[in-house]
Design a protein around this motif. Sequence first.
Motif, PDB file in Angstrom:
ATOM      1  N   LYS A 173     -38.729 -87.736 -12.794  1.00  0.00           N
ATOM      2  CA  LYS A 173     -39.025 -87.204 -11.460  1.00  0.00           C
ATOM      3  C   LYS A 173     -38.677 -85.715 -11.393  1.00  0.00           C
ATOM      4  CE  LYS A 173     -38.108 -91.591  -9.162  1.00  0.00           C
ATOM      5  NZ  LYS A 173     -37.139 -92.353  -8.381  1.00  0.00           N
ATOM      6  N   ALA A 174     -37.577 -85.340 -12.015  1.00  0.00           N
ATOM      7  CA  ALA A 174     -37.130 -83.940 -11.967  1.00  0.00           C
ATOM      8  C   ALA A 174     -38.124 -83.023 -12.677  1.00  0.00           C
ATOM      9  CB  ALA A 174     -35.751 -83.806 -12.583  1.00  0.00           C
ATOM     10  N   ALA A 175     -38.732 -83.536 -13.775  1.00  0.00           N
ATOM     11  CA  ALA A 175     -39.695 -82.719 -14.519  1.00  0.00           C
ATOM     12  C   ALA A 175     -40.890 -82.357 -13.647  1.00  0.00           C
ATOM     13  CB  ALA A 175     -40.151 -83.467 -15.769  1.00  0.00           C
ATOM     14  N   LYS A 176     -41.244 -83.287 -12.715  1.00  0.00           N
ATOM     15  CA  LYS A 176     -42.359 -82.997 -11.796  1.00  0.00           C
ATOM     16  C   LYS A 176     -41.920 -81.997 -10.736  1.00  0.00           C
ATOM     17  CE  LYS A 176     -45.120 -87.141 -12.341  1.00  0.00           C
ATOM     18  NZ  LYS A 176     -44.392 -88.353 -12.672  1.00  0.00           N
ATOM     19  N   VAL A 189     -39.465 -79.734 -10.955  1.00  0.00           N
ATOM     20  CA  VAL A 189     -39.177 -78.399 -11.512  1.00  0.00           C
ATOM     21  C   VAL A 189     -39.994 -78.214 -12.791  1.00  0.00           C
ATOM     22  CG1 VAL A 189     -37.332 -76.794 -12.164  1.00  0.00           C
ATOM     23  CG2 VAL A 189     -36.809 -78.706 -10.669  1.00  0.00           C
ATOM     24  N   PRO A 190     -41.253 -77.737 -12.658  1.00  0.00           N
ATOM     25  CA  PRO A 190     -42.044 -77.545 -13.878  1.00  0.00           C
ATOM     26  C   PRO A 190     -41.488 -76.391 -14.735  1.00  0.00           C
ATOM     27  CG  PRO A 190     -43.276 -76.858 -11.925  1.00  0.00           C
ATOM     28  CD  PRO A 190     -41.957 -77.333 -11.450  1.00  0.00           C
ATOM     29  N   ASN A 191     -41.969 -76.262 -15.944  1.00  0.00           N
ATOM     30  CA  ASN A 191     -41.513 -75.216 -16.882  1.00  0.00           C
ATOM     31  C   ASN A 191     -40.006 -75.262 -17.099  1.00  0.00           C
ATOM     32  OD1 ASN A 191     -44.095 -74.171 -17.052  1.00  0.00           O
ATOM     33  ND2 ASN A 191     -43.756 -72.901 -15.238  1.00  0.00           N
ATOM     34  N   SER A 192     -39.461 -76.446 -17.155  1.00  0.00           N
ATOM     35  CA  SER A 192     -38.009 -76.497 -17.322  1.00  0.00           C
ATOM     36  C   SER A 192     -37.629 -77.375 -18.505  1.00  0.00           C
ATOM     37  CB  SER A 192     -37.355 -77.026 -16.049  1.00  0.00           C
ATOM     38  OG  SER A 192     -37.960 -78.246 -15.714  1.00  0.00           O
ATOM     39  N   ARG A 193     -36.397 -77.221 -18.907  1.00  0.00           N
ATOM     40  CA  ARG A 193     -35.873 -77.999 -20.027  1.00  0.00           C
ATOM     41  C   ARG A 193     -34.628 -78.706 -19.510  1.00  0.00           C
ATOM     42  NH1 ARG A 193     -32.067 -75.605 -24.291  1.00  0.00           N
ATOM     43  NH2 ARG A 193     -32.003 -77.207 -25.881  1.00  0.00           N
ATOM     44  N   ASP A 226     -33.962 -86.905 -25.834  1.00  0.00           N
ATOM     45  CA  ASP A 226     -34.993 -87.931 -25.945  1.00  0.00           C
ATOM     46  C   ASP A 226     -35.759 -88.118 -24.641  1.00  0.00           C
ATOM     47  OD1 ASP A 226     -34.279 -88.496 -28.472  1.00  0.00           O
ATOM     48  OD2 ASP A 226     -32.849 -90.066 -27.930  1.00  0.00           O
ATOM     49  N   GLU A 227     -35.053 -87.805 -23.554  1.00  0.00           N
ATOM     50  CA  GLU A 227     -35.576 -88.268 -22.271  1.00  0.00           C
ATOM     51  C   GLU A 227     -36.492 -87.267 -21.582  1.00  0.00           C
ATOM     52  OE1 GLU A 227     -32.378 -87.696 -22.838  1.00  0.00           O
ATOM     53  OE2 GLU A 227     -31.341 -89.600 -23.003  1.00  0.00           O
ATOM     54  N   GLU A 228     -36.689 -86.062 -22.174  1.00  0.00           N
ATOM     55  CA  GLU A 228     -37.241 -84.999 -21.341  1.00  0.00           C
ATOM     56  C   GLU A 228     -38.747 -84.762 -21.532  1.00  0.00           C
ATOM     57  OE1 GLU A 228     -35.810 -81.231 -22.749  1.00  0.00           O
ATOM     58  OE2 GLU A 228     -35.362 -82.219 -24.609  1.00  0.00           O
ATOM     59  N   ILE A 229     -39.197 -83.799 -20.778  1.00  0.00           N
ATOM     60  CA  ILE A 229     -40.559 -83.264 -20.828  1.00  0.00           C
ATOM     61  C   ILE A 229     -41.654 -84.318 -20.772  1.00  0.00           C
ATOM     62  CG2 ILE A 229     -42.007 -81.468 -21.923  1.00  0.00           C
ATOM     63  CD1 ILE A 229     -39.353 -80.342 -21.222  1.00  0.00           C
ATOM     64  N   PRO A 230     -41.632 -85.204 -19.835  1.00  0.00           N
ATOM     65  CA  PRO A 230     -42.825 -86.016 -19.664  1.00  0.00           C
ATOM     66  C   PRO A 230     -43.907 -85.160 -19.010  1.00  0.00           C
ATOM     67  CG  PRO A 230     -41.032 -86.744 -18.213  1.00  0.00           C
ATOM     68  CD  PRO A 230     -40.610 -85.473 -18.846  1.00  0.00           C
ATOM     69  N   GLU A 231     -45.118 -85.222 -19.533  1.00  0.00           N
ATOM     70  CA  GLU A 231     -46.182 -84.355 -18.976  1.00  0.00           C
ATOM     71  C   GLU A 231     -46.732 -84.980 -17.701  1.00  0.00           C
ATOM     72  OE1 GLU A 231     -47.169 -81.417 -19.768  1.00  0.00           O
ATOM     73  OE2 GLU A 231     -45.709 -81.294 -21.369  1.00  0.00           O
TER      74      GLU A 231
END
Lengths: 381, 112
Positions: free
Chosen positions: A215-218, A220-224, B107-112
């Motif tokens: 959910k966080a990746a959506k 905050v885009p362009n993040s690691r 392992d858990e990151e960057i789901p597109e």
Amino acid sequence: MIRQVARQRYLIDFTLASMMRRKVKNVVLFGVYFLIVFVLASVMLFGSAIRREAALLLANAPEVTVQKLVMGRHDMISGEHLEALSAIRGVRRAEGRLWGYLFDRGNGANYTMMVPPASDTTHAVGPGEAIVGSGIDRVKTIGRNEYLFLIAPSGRFFKFTVKERLPEGSGLVAADLVLISEADYRALFDLPDGVYTDLALSIRNEKEVATILGKAAKAVPNSRFVTRSSIARTYESIFTWREGVLLALLGAAILSFAILAFDKASGLSAEERREIGILKAVGWETSDVLTSKFWEGALISLGAFLIGLIAAYAHVFFFQAGLLEPVLKGWAVLYPDFRLTPHIDPLQVTTLAFFTIVPYTAATIIPIWRAAITDPDTVMR
Amino acid sequence: MSALRRSDVAVGALAAAASLALVAMLHAFVASRTPPASQAVNAALVRDLGLTDLVLFTDARYTRHPSVADLHSAFQDHPMSLDHFPSGSLIAPPRHIFGTGPRFASDEEIPE
């Protein structure tokens, strides 16, 4: 039983007398053997103790750190994302972190500048105040007035009153740390309001990390996202790698030793062959010759292993691994002064023992056995 | 009483070394169960300040904070600028180089 013990004592007496005849060769062999075990055991003990220390300490690191990436590089992240991240179910708290590096042109040291989180009341600092790590004193004169002078990257001069020093034993986590207030930090680095180095998330249930990251990746885009488990994995692999690099460097030394030991043990000299022949001719049995040579191998390899292991233990845990220090320091001006909690991994010690004692003893016994089963007359000729 | 023989000295020395090694192991066992006060202080500092890394090498940012440094930081100056800090050679390359880990740090990151 008593006869057996007496027999073994005579055999050891004989072995020692025989070794004394080749004193220099055996002393050099013992010395090299000891050094190899000492260096290998030092690297191994240091690596396993620091891996354990890292695992224990970093178990309290932030559960998730969110960084902004621009063209693959770390960039400042906007505080606007905090609201969206806090709204994700399962996130207990999201806060912006301000930390960065300040290069001190005066002494060439790099300091880690940091603003203590608002939740940390123990290390709260006011404007113009600073809390310094245990290593800062060693590279910078703070003086009697307890003032810390720093030059900002812009060239501006800053004066801080040292409010407190972090405890002496905290070097491993905070040697280069300088804690200052948010206002001072933004002024020092000319940072606008509302941006942070990264964002730290506190999560209610660690099992939900993967879902929250999705959910966080959506949001905050362009993040690691750096999770606590990935920090633990980083440290696990760093020290495995470091041990590997050091062991690879030592590879040449180990190989030379292997050649020396093999040459010494397998290539029986004419004198040794004659000695075996005479022993057989005067009535010694093959088993007596083998036992005598077994004692020679055991006294050298077991002795060197035990003494090397004890010396390595003292070196790493009582003398702070002084001989490995140049490797650890690199080009750093400011380095931590820390004492590791003693820890021995029995599996590693057994592996080291297996790879140092067994090959040597085997390499000693086999050629002797071959010589001992041959007819004395042939051996002596 | 018979005189001290070479074998007694050698076996005695070996036994003494073995006892010392056992004492070292016992010391490590006891010490790891009664950690020094500094360990609790350090753990509290990590928790309170939210620290992510140990202070091992302070010469470059990717060696000071290896767990949060971006993957390009060792080649920060320009694409052909190779890492020149000695401590960089002691830090493991990203695990995907060996084909044993994900491309990114977790392992858990960057789901597109």
